[in-house]
Design an enzyme around this catalytic site. Structure first.
Site, PDB file in Angstrom:
ATOM      1  CB  CYS A  18      45.045 -98.998  65.110  1.00 45.62           C
ATOM      2  SG  CYS A  18      43.584 -98.860  64.065  1.00 45.62           S
TER       3      CYS A  18
ATOM      4  CB  CYS B 159      41.455-106.041  75.994  1.00 48.80           C
ATOM      5  SG  CYS B 159      40.984-107.186  74.684  1.00 48.80           S
TER       6      CYS B 159
ATOM      7  CG  ASP C  41      44.671-117.802  68.944  1.00 46.49           C
ATOM      8  OD1 ASP C  41      43.539-117.362  68.720  1.00 46.49           O
ATOM      9  OD2 ASP C  41      45.581-117.771  68.087  1.00 46.49           O
TER      10      ASP C  41
ATOM     11  CB  CYS D 189      34.717-106.694  71.083  1.00 45.98           C
ATOM     12  SG  CYS D 189      35.869-105.447  71.714  1.00 45.98           S
TER      13      CYS D 189
ATOM     14  CB  CYS E 172      37.252-105.831  79.352  1.00 42.64           C
ATOM     15  SG  CYS E 172      35.772-105.768  78.295  1.00 42.64           S
TER      16      CYS E 172
ATOM     17  CB  CYS F  76      34.140-110.677  73.857  1.00 41.75           C
ATOM     18  SG  CYS F  76      35.747-111.186  74.492  1.00 41.75           S
TER      19      CYS F  76
END
Length: 533
Positions: free
Chosen positions: A9, A277, A389, A426, A489, A492
């Site tokens: 969001c 992130c 990507d 994640c 971070c 992932c």
């Protein structure tokens, strides 16, 4: 991104301050009679890339009986606010007129896909400091634990299965009492309980506003002041497009407070090691945005340069570079420039089909079939270097590769990925919370160190149906973003998380994968109401 991800969001906020706190400019001059509500839909449109399931806004107007007014609905900003129907849209803006406003665009990383979960959430109360609305961007790794703790108190009940409701109850609990609590104390207390990513926009019936970024800074948050107009948004582009020219990042653990018509900056949590992130730069954020002083465009461009530096395939006149629209374009352009190979649009994107990574799974495959059209006139008999990507699930990438071969008639397909392999879920706001949905883990060794081997890449390429595959390595991320790797971070891409509950959820994800359990890890680990303690 062909195999697109769902994001957590975006939030936005506006306040017409009592006095100027900076030089005037075009953003401030767009406000008529102190009413900031008409500016909010445009801000949310600039954040639409962060969520397309729902949109909403809440405003404060002390001259209105309904001091806080909320308008929200399912769909895009245009749909939720009925912007295609001028009379309805004008009526909504009239009802939400006010000198303070917060807004939200949503994708569901927690909770269902219906209007009940649309934000901002509003909690009515007869006492003005207990009457509040708020919008939330992020995801709580300890959502299940917090929910269980609240339910253990007498006569608490949850109507929704979402971490946003946990935050609402937690805020309400801290605002109890016969006097209005200090907002910095409320946020400091809340921060001790929350584990995960959270940017919060809060507005109460006294006209007090808080814009806060979690102490690790997982998600981006920007702010600016121009004359009497204060604004904040998940991405800087929403502010620069309004005409702000001095856009700053909210620091991790920092909060912006508007009280009695004045803006002040406070810290609600002590500085900690950052956990930004990296996916914000790789994929999620608008390419025109800057995050913590780093350009999204330049980060993506640098990733393409690194892919070119590691390239080991020989190029010839039949080679072309094709980006997967749109987020891979900057990387593809830089890669092609370094390789002295033309970068062409061999895939045409239907822009009326939403981002499939930001759509619920049931509509993702249906969307991808109509989203990209391979151009045989460009691709036929070419050695195609397809720049992507990232690869998360690979299901839609495999379908795309098949269409490039069959419909595009490409001779070879080589995939170059401007991101390391995604090896773990994640738990901080990207909707990939299970191991089973990820493409890379089955190919990687148990003690993977962030650099896939040549054998591993060959196996992956065979699975995708392409001639070759190359990824960035985890250490390359620091180079792309021009910041220390310790500030990122990398949960992932390494399976090691910056918070206690992140690591705990990873253990749960492994257990769920081994037992065949389906569904989001953090939702599975929330005990149903009424279950035995």
């Amino acid at each position: 991104m062909s195999d697109e991800l769902n994001h957590e969001c975006g939030i936005a906020a506006l306040y017409w301050l009592d006095e100027p706190q900076g030089p005037s400019g075009p953003a401030e001059k767009a406000v008529v009679d102190g009413d900031v509500a008409p500016l909010m839909p445009g801000m949310l449109l600039d954040l639409q890339n962060r969520g397309q399931l729902a949109a909403g806004m809440s405003s404060y107007n002390k001259s209105r009986v309904q001091r806080l007014a909320t308008c929200k609905g399912v769909g895009t900003v245009t749909e939720a606010f009925r912007m295609s129907r001028p009379a309805k849209f004008a009526q909504m803006l009239s009802e939400c007129a006010g000198d303070a406003c917060i807004g939200h665009v949503r994708y569901a990383t927690c909770g269902a896909d219906d209007e009940r979960f649309a934000q901002p959430f509003e909690r009515y109360h007869g006492r003005l400091w207990k009457w509040f609305c708020f919008a939330f961007n992020g995801n709580l790794a300890n959502y299940g634990s917090l929910r269980d703790r609240i339910l253990a108190r007498q006569d608490y009940h949850f109507a929704l299965n979402a971490d946003t409701e946990v935050i609402m109850h937690s805020l309400a609990y801290r605002l109890r009492g016969d006097r209005a609590a200090r907002l910095s104390s409320v946020m400091a207390s809340l921060a001790k309980d929350l584990d995960g990513a959270y940017n919060i926009a809060f507005l109460d019936g006294m006209g007090r506003m808080v814009i806060a970024r979690d102490p690790l800074g997982f998600r981006p948050l920007s702010w600016a002041v121009q004359g009497r107009l204060f604004a904040a948004a998940s991405e800087s582009v929403a502010l620069t497009n309004m005409g702000f020219d001095n856009v700053r990042s909210v620091e991790p653990g920092q909060m912006l407070v508007v009280e009695n018509g004045k803006l002040k900056v406070e810290r609600f949590a002590k500085p900690r090691s950052k956990a930004l992130c990296f996916f914000e730069w790789v994929y999620f954020s608008n390419v025109a945005s800057e995050i913590d002083g780093r350009s999204v465009y330049l980060a993506r461009s640098r990733s393409g340069e690194i892919l070119a530096e590691m390239e080991d395939c020989q190029m010839d006149d039949s080679c072309i570079v094709v980006p997967v629209p749109d987020t891979a374009k900057a990387a593809a352009d830089a890669y092609a420039y370094r390789m002295h190979v033309p970068c062409v649009e061999g895939l045409i994107r239907n822009r009326y089909v939403g981002r499939t990574f930001i759509q619920p799974s049931q509509s993702r495959m249906r969307s991808v079939r109509g989203k990209y059209t391979p151009l045989a006139s460009v691709l036929e008999n070419k050695r195609v270097f397809l720049v992507e990507d990232s690869i998360v699930r690979s299901t839609t990438l495999k379908a795309l590769v098949g269409r490039i071969r069959q419909q595009g008639k490409a001779r070879e397909i080589h995939v170059r990925v401007a991101c390391p392999p995604i090896v773990a879920p994640c738990f901080y706001g990207i909707d990939m919370s299970t191991l089973g949905e990820l493409f890379a883990p089955p190919f990687l060794p148990n003690r993977y160190q962030g650099r896939p081997s040549a054998d591993t890449l060959a196996q992956m390429a065979k699975s995708l149906g392409v001639e070759s595959l190359r990824y960035l390595t985890v250490p390359d991320l620091a180079d792309c973003l021009k910041m220390p790797g310790s500030d990122l971070c990398t949960g992932c891409v390494m399976g090691k998380y910056p918070t206690f509950w992140g690591d705990k959820m990873m253990r749960c994800a492994r257990a769920n994968s081994n037992s065949g359990r389906q569904g989001r890890t953090y939702e599975q680990n929330a005990r149903p109401q009424g279950a035995a303690k």
